[in-house]
Design an enzyme around this catalytic site. Structure first.
Site, short mmCIF file in Angstrom:
data_model
loop_
_atom_site.label_atom_id
_atom_site.label_comp_id
_atom_site.label_asym_id
_atom_site.label_seq_id
_atom_site.Cartn_x
_atom_site.Cartn_y
_atom_site.Cartn_z
N LYS A 21 0.86 -1.20 0.00
CA LYS A 21 0.00 0.00 0.00
C LYS A 21 0.89 1.25 0.00
CE LYS A 21 -1.78 1.60 4.07
NZ LYS A 21 -1.48 3.01 4.34
N ASN A 22 1.93 1.25 0.84
CA ASN A 22 2.71 2.47 1.03
C ASN A 22 3.77 2.72 -0.04
OD1 ASN A 22 1.11 2.98 3.17
ND2 ASN A 22 2.59 2.37 4.73
N CYS A 113 -4.63 7.94 9.32
CA CYS A 113 -4.90 7.37 10.64
C CYS A 113 -4.65 8.40 11.74
CB CYS A 113 -4.01 6.15 10.86
SG CYS A 113 -4.42 4.79 9.76
N ARG A 118 0.42 14.62 12.98
CA ARG A 118 0.71 14.39 11.54
C ARG A 118 0.78 15.72 10.78
NH1 ARG A 118 -1.66 8.93 9.33
NH2 ARG A 118 0.45 8.83 8.48
N ASP A 302 4.51 0.69 12.07
CA ASP A 302 3.26 0.10 11.58
C ASP A 302 3.05 -1.33 12.05
OD1 ASP A 302 3.26 1.72 8.30
OD2 ASP A 302 2.80 2.43 10.32
N ARG A 393 -9.00 -0.57 4.17
CA ARG A 393 -8.11 0.49 3.69
C ARG A 393 -6.76 -0.09 3.28
NH1 ARG A 393 -7.43 5.70 7.21
NH2 ARG A 393 -5.99 5.93 5.49
C1 EPZ Z 1 4.13 6.95 6.17
O1 EPZ Z 1 3.37 7.98 6.79
C2 EPZ Z 1 3.20 5.74 6.11
N1 EPZ Z 1 2.04 6.06 5.27
C3 EPZ Z 1 2.75 5.36 7.52
O2 EPZ Z 1 1.95 4.17 7.41
C4 EPZ Z 1 3.98 5.04 8.36
O3 EPZ Z 1 3.57 4.78 9.69
C5 EPZ Z 1 4.93 6.26 8.34
O4 EPZ Z 1 5.26 6.61 6.99
C6 EPZ Z 1 6.22 5.98 9.11
O5 EPZ Z 1 6.87 4.88 8.57
C7 EPZ Z 1 2.17 6.02 3.93
O6 EPZ Z 1 3.23 5.75 3.40
C8 EPZ Z 1 0.94 6.35 3.13
P1 EPZ Z 1 6.23 10.37 8.31
P2 EPZ Z 1 3.94 9.52 6.83
O7 EPZ Z 1 6.11 11.60 7.50
O8 EPZ Z 1 4.63 9.80 5.56
C9 EPZ Z 1 6.03 13.65 11.74
C10 EPZ Z 1 0.03 2.83 7.66
O9 EPZ Z 1 -0.54 2.30 8.62
N2 EPZ Z 1 5.99 14.62 10.63
O10 EPZ Z 1 7.48 9.55 8.22
O11 EPZ Z 1 2.84 10.39 7.26
C11 EPZ Z 1 4.75 12.81 11.80
O12 EPZ Z 1 3.76 13.51 12.53
C12 EPZ Z 1 0.55 4.25 7.77
O13 EPZ Z 1 0.22 2.26 6.55
C13 EPZ Z 1 6.01 15.98 10.93
O14 EPZ Z 1 6.05 16.38 12.11
O15 EPZ Z 1 5.02 9.38 8.00
C14 EPZ Z 1 5.21 11.56 12.51
O16 EPZ Z 1 5.22 11.78 13.90
C15 EPZ Z 1 0.33 4.85 9.15
N3 EPZ Z 1 5.96 16.89 9.92
C16 EPZ Z 1 6.64 11.38 11.99
O17 EPZ Z 1 7.04 12.67 11.49
C17 EPZ Z 1 5.90 16.48 8.60
O18 EPZ Z 1 5.88 17.37 7.70
C18 EPZ Z 1 6.75 10.35 10.87
O19 EPZ Z 1 5.91 10.76 9.83
C19 EPZ Z 1 5.87 15.10 8.31
C20 EPZ Z 1 5.93 14.19 9.34
#
Ligand code: EPZ
Length: 419
Positions: A21-22, A113, A118, A302, A393
């Protein structure tokens, strides 16, 4: 939707996992960059993918999706997508590419989620360096491609998966511009996205390391790509089988993308063998463990809820620390309803051996719902799970797979509007 799970099952049998998915979501988002017909195989038939396909169709990409294959053709692109996107986090990935291609983009604020704030500050800061100004108004987010930048260097304050993907995709068509992104995320899904973009003629190097360079090109060419197997879906089933002492064969997954997970599981006693494109999990005597999640190659957040469930089934005190999302603990309350002996102190989950019984449960996010599904399957007595539809999803062919691994369930109630 309410599902009733019989309980007292041993999770065993054989399944084939789908494409990631990701990986699929950023790859589909990057189709707004194409100039020729593109084919992508192993796209999972899940509702997040349907939402992303609706978004890129609304942007003007002609998409045909059948038998896990997407065929896409470009047509006249528009940057405003107002009717879709608020339910998925990955919708944000369209903002930069659409702004570069059309000059202006407007999207619904991204969803996803509820596992933390986020925010998207890292995305916005990087886009600004690429000549794109962003402003947020009500539940919309707007981007304008003001000026073509000089060569760009972006330092991510955190190795954000989405921001790494988003800024890479946005740089690909900045013709003649060299962009360097530092402190990048290194997840296998990012490597898959980079491979896909390069197969169309993009000039990206360093994907999978913390430093990615992109030399912008004028246009992208035709290509055929096959998405990697879903390591989080795979990990969910592996952990489910381990928590019930069953033997499970999982096809369609390369051990390369699973290694950081299977190594961690083997450390606590899991018996797992791997061949080229499959894994087999055997009944194992598991030891209590201490685990911390983190950006790849650390243990994936995850699979943190699933490991919390597994900790209930090992003989001793385990400790799981969540370092990526500040509110990824919804599953703890649900497992406690089933009798789990769990406590949470800040971002540390402490778990004692627990005999779980059936209960009335509620799914809140994708990986939590998967976790309580497997908890209910092996608990003593039946359970009901409200908002079960969340599982669609990210878990493809879930009905068939649950039957194939011996989980007896029925759908009790379907709400009128199954979102
Ligand atoms: C991706 O989310 C995945 N989703 C998530 O999978 C996964 O948990 C996550 O990466 C971490 O591996 C998809 O790929 C669609 P991040 P993403 O940006 O990109 C903070 C699932 O269940 N952050 O690495 O949103 C954020 O709040 C989902 O399949 C900021 O503060 O993850 C988090 O605490 C859930 N500012 C941390 O960084 C930003 O601009 C990691 O987020 C971006 C992120």
């Amino acid at each position: 939707m309410i599902a009733r799970i019989r309980g007292n099952s041993k999770i065993e049998g054989e399944i084939t996992v789908g494409g990631a998915k990701n990986s699929s979501l950023p790859i589909l988002a990057s189709l707004v960059l194409i100039s020729e017909e593109i084919k992508i195989e192993k796209i999972p038939d899940i509702s997040d993918v349907s939402e992303m396909i609706s978004m890129i169709r609304s942007a003007g990409i002609a998409v045909n999706f059948e038998k896990n294959t997407v065929s896409a053709r470009p047509s006249n692109l528009k940057g405003e997508i107002r009717e879709f996107g608020s339910s998925i986090r990955a919708s944000i990935l369209l903002l930069g590419p659409l702004a570069v291609r059309t000059g202006h983009a407007e999207l619904r604020y991204p969803g996803g989620c509820l596992i933390g704030k986020r925010s998207i500050d890292i995305h916005i800061e990087g886009l600004k360096k690429l000549g794109i100004s962003v402003n947020e108004k009500n539940d919309m987010i707007e981007a304008v491609f003001d000026k073509v930048p000089e060569d760009v260097r972006i330092d991510l304050r955190f190795p954000s998966v989405g921001a790494t993907e988003h800024l890479m995709m946005t740089s690909v068509l900045l013709n003649g511009i060299h962009t360097e992104i530092r402190n990048c995320a290194k997840e296998p899904e990012i490597v898959d996205l980079g491979k896909f973009l390069n197969s169309m003629g993009a000039k990206i190097s360093g994907v999978g390391t913390d430093r990615i360079s992109i030399d912008g090109v004028k246009k992208l060419n035709a290509s055929v790509h096959s998405v990697i197997g879903d390591r989080i879906e795979t990990g969910t089933y592996i952990i489910g089988a381990l928590s019930s002492g069953g033997m499970l064969k999982i096809n369609g997954i390369s051990n390369n993308v699973m290694r950081n997970v299977t190594n961690e599981l083997k450390k606590i006693g899991a018996k797992i063998t791997a061949s080229e494109n499959a894994l087999i999990v055997y009944p194992s005597d598991l030891r209590p463990f201490k685990l911390s999640t983190g950006p790849y190659p650390q243990f994936p957040t995850d699979l943190q809820p699933q490991m919390t469930l597994l900790a209930c089934h090992v003989n001793g005190h385990s400790e799981i620390t969540e370092t990526v999302f500040e509110q990824r603990f919804g599953h703890v309350d649900e497992l406690k309803k089933m009798g789990a002996d769990i406590s949470v102190d800040k971002n540390k989950i402490e778990v004692m051996p627990s005999k779980l019984h059936g209960a009335k449960l509620v799914g809140n996010d994708l990986r939590e719902t998967a976790t309580i599904l497997f908890a209910a399957a092996t608990a003593d007595g039946p359970s009901e799970i409200e908002k079960f539809e969340i599982i669609f999803r990210g878990y493809e062919n879930i009905y068939k797979k649950l039957k194939d691994i011996g989980i007896d369930f029925e759908i009790l109630k379907i709400d009128r509007e199954v979102s």
